[in-house]
Design an enzyme around this catalytic site. Structure first.
Site, PDB file in Angstrom:
ATOM      1  N   SER A 227     -16.582   1.102 -49.053  1.00 57.66           N
ATOM      2  CA  SER A 227     -15.343   1.706 -49.546  1.00 57.66           C
ATOM      3  C   SER A 227     -15.685   2.846 -50.499  1.00 57.66           C
ATOM      4  O   SER A 227     -16.842   3.029 -50.879  1.00 57.66           O
ATOM      5  CB  SER A 227     -14.491   0.671 -50.298  1.00 57.66           C
ATOM      6  OG  SER A 227     -14.140  -0.404 -49.465  1.00 57.66           O
ATOM      7  N   SER A 265     -13.343   0.024 -44.178  1.00 58.03           N
ATOM      8  CA  SER A 265     -13.563   0.765 -45.422  1.00 58.03           C
ATOM      9  C   SER A 265     -12.250   0.957 -46.165  1.00 58.03           C
ATOM     10  O   SER A 265     -11.220   1.292 -45.566  1.00 58.03           O
ATOM     11  CB  SER A 265     -14.176   2.135 -45.107  1.00 58.03           C
ATOM     12  OG  SER A 265     -14.487   2.837 -46.283  1.00 58.03           O
ATOM     13  N   ASP A 267     -10.597   3.352 -48.602  1.00 64.81           N
ATOM     14  CA  ASP A 267     -10.774   4.716 -49.120  1.00 64.81           C
ATOM     15  C   ASP A 267      -9.493   5.110 -49.847  1.00 64.81           C
ATOM     16  O   ASP A 267      -8.493   5.470 -49.218  1.00 64.81           O
ATOM     17  CB  ASP A 267     -11.076   5.672 -47.969  1.00 64.81           C
ATOM     18  CG  ASP A 267     -12.306   5.216 -47.191  1.00 64.81           C
ATOM     19  OD1 ASP A 267     -13.399   5.690 -47.497  1.00 64.81           O
ATOM     20  OD2 ASP A 267     -12.149   4.357 -46.303  1.00 64.81           O
TER      21      ASP A 267
END
Length: 338
Positions: A227, A265, A267
């Protein structure tokens, strides 16, 4: 664009940063390789003088706290706290206790409080299940925050993070924007924990050795998709809607480094302005405030500053991190460049 004196988020006047780093063995193969990072938006009382703020979720595989209210009301009421995935609760508790001690009216004679916490998964190097980060660590990170030169790399929340297969963590950068007689600063701080080595596009980058995509990897040795948390600060008087536009541009700076944003992930980008503060409470029905016009050319410069400072902050997280040993004797090496 010109950089600030420290080339860091702390170039935005009033912004300070504090780290608490845990780096010690546990029982057996356990190792605590993690920490807390606190970003203080200005030097006053954050609950009484709330900076304008917004967030932008590029990919939502993350466990943040507080962003729902930021999106609804467009302000921050607390420091922005960063840690590992399983420590969001402890950091929220510690930050809440600090804020309650500083503001006796909260939850009594006035409203409740919104704490903002972001996270990345450091379980490859850190024994995250043991939840070594405690509420007192969050309090200490806030109390030890300072302006000026900023520790980066494998410190604070970045201690156990991995970026493009090499050691990542905390990175920061800033840009100066001039508009007539006015000067504004845009500063970015990132917590990097994303990407595979072959994706990185920084000049001179030497990809770390990693298994080919088709090579089987034991389940317990697989690394999380990772991340990134990006925090963009400015002293330009921008409201929440404009700050969301800034946050979206920071995503371009992230993309320039090479990542294609993996499925797992998280983000997440948070942008705030301590150049536009909203006082808590009061009897007045309306307020009059200075806000930059959307169609003024300086907006394009602020966009560029957010993109450039984000891209460089990610690079700084790699340049400043050192080879780190964590749980089960795992080693993640410092990034290499030609």
């Amino acid at each position: 664009m010109e950089k600030g004196k420290w080339n860091a988020i702390t170039d935005v006047e009033g912004v300070s940063v504090g780290h608490v780093t845990l780096d010690r063995p546990g029982d057996g193969d356990d190792y605590f390789c993690t920490g807390v990072t606190a970003i203080l938006p200005h030097g006053g009382n954050w609950f009484e003088e709330k900076p304008a703020a917004a967030s932008f979720v590029l990919n939502g595989f993350g466990k943040t706290a507080g962003l729902v209210q930021v999106e609804e009301l467009g302000v921050l009421e607390s420091p922005i706290m960063l840690t590992n995935t399983f420590s969001v609760g402890a950091v929220l508790e510690g930050t809440l206790q600090y804020m309650l001690d500083e503001n006796p009216a909260i939850g009594d004679s006035t409203s409740s409080l919104n704490i903002v916490v972001g996270e990345c998964n450091d379980s490859y190097l850190n024994s995250m299940r043991k939840m070594a980060v405690r509420p007192d660590d969050a309090v200490r990170a806030i109390r030890e925050a300072s302006g000026g030169e900023l520790a980066q790399g494998a410190v604070g929340a970045g201690k156990g993070m991995i970026c493009y297969g090499a050691k990542g963590g905390i990175g920061s950068s800033s840009r100066i924007v001039e508009a007539g007689s006015r000067t504004f600063t845009v500063g970015t701080l990132v917590l990097t924990n994303f990407g595979r080595g072959h994706e990185c596009r920084f000049p001179g980058w030497i990809p770390p050795e990693e298994p080919a995509p088709e090579t089987p990897v034991a389940e317990e040795e697989k690394r999380p998709d990772g991340s990134v948390i990006i925090v963009v600060a400015t002293d330009a008087p921008l409201d929440a809607r404009q700050l969301k536009r800034i946050a979206r541009r920071a995503a371009i700076g992230l993309g320039r480094t090479g990542t294609h944003i993996h499925n797992g992930s998280g983000d997440i980008i948070i942008a705030f302005s301590n150049g536009l503060l909203t006082r808590h409470g009061g009897d007045e029905m309306t307020v009059t405030r200075e806000i930059i016009k959307d169609d003024h050319p300086v907006m394009n410069d602020l966009f560029e500053a957010a993109i450039a400072s984000t891209e460089e902050a990610i690079l700084q997280s790699l340049l400043n991190a050192e080879t780190t040993t964590g749980r089960k004797g795992r080693v993640v090496r410092k990034a290499e460049f030609r």
